[in-house]
Design an enzyme around this catalytic site. Sequence first.
Site, short mmCIF file in Angstrom:
data_model
loop_
_atom_site.label_atom_id
_atom_site.label_comp_id
_atom_site.label_asym_id
_atom_site.label_seq_id
_atom_site.Cartn_x
_atom_site.Cartn_y
_atom_site.Cartn_z
N ASP A 1 65.89 28.88 111.00
CA ASP A 1 67.31 28.54 111.04
C ASP A 1 67.55 27.48 112.12
O ASP A 1 67.70 27.80 113.29
CB ASP A 1 68.16 29.78 111.32
CG ASP A 1 69.65 29.49 111.18
OD1 ASP A 1 70.04 28.31 111.13
OD2 ASP A 1 70.43 30.46 111.11
N HIS B 1 73.19 26.69 117.34
CA HIS B 1 72.43 27.58 118.21
C HIS B 1 71.60 26.85 119.28
O HIS B 1 70.88 27.50 120.04
CB HIS B 1 71.51 28.45 117.35
CG HIS B 1 72.24 29.13 116.24
ND1 HIS B 1 73.22 30.08 116.47
CD2 HIS B 1 72.17 28.99 114.89
CE1 HIS B 1 73.70 30.49 115.29
NE2 HIS B 1 73.09 29.84 114.33
#
Length: 285
Positions: free
Chosen positions: A188, A193
């Site tokens: 991911d 993030h």
Amino acid sequence: MPIDAAKALAAAPRTGEISWTAEDVLLYHLGVGAGTPATDPGELRYTLESRLHVLPSFATVAGAGAPGVIRALSVPGVEVDLARVLHAGQSLTLHRPVPAEGTATVTDRVTAVYDRGEAAVLVMRTGAADADGPLWTADARIHVRGEGGWGGDRGPSARREAPAGEPDRTLELTVREDQALLYRLSGDRNPLHADPGFAERAGFERPVLHGLCTYGMTLKAVVDTLLGGDVTRVRAYAARFAGVVYPGETLRVRMWRGDGEARVAVSAVERGDAPVLDDTAVEHS
């Protein structure tokens, strides 16, 4: 309207092949916090290939491809800004234990599009099977801010009644400062993030931890605390992502034992026990 619900629901299922190795499983386990203390026999189940047990939540990253949240954004009828997208919830049903190495055929499709007024919610279902039959079925719930309001079905409530009484067990888990950077190596690569500028554009003060990382950390805590470390006892696992986690924070994991089911609630200690995972349950043998 960027989301055409009818077109997304009518889109043909997409099928592909994935494969994974023990090294992928080891990396995932490290990404969800396994390995502390490094010589603990309970941790070596997750970090040493000669005795490897696969945490069932590895299914959400097996093959190291884009997660269901990202794959849903390339479905016909869905054209939205990634900065408006949040992972709202995840469920996983295990048809048998996940092998440490394997090749599987995966099929995914959007099974629901709900109109929540201020947002749209999509459900992306992914099924995986190998030569021996079905392995797992996973549903990702994707919340897209600002894309509701077309008068569609609001969908069922995902809320469950909170567990009664004091928890049977409570753990506190430290989220490392670099945990999102390590976890993203399992597939991911959403810049939310890792990239401070992107996180700010999405409305956050700094990059946030992947919801599926918290999801994996929580399942590990339940397996190790309530299920004797036996990953094969997990039958299904579902959680609603109620809030974000910032790397460096402490998670408080509360667990209630039940008949074939453990209920769980997770909160961020440093922010006054702000909810992180809610409506969370692990079905087990």
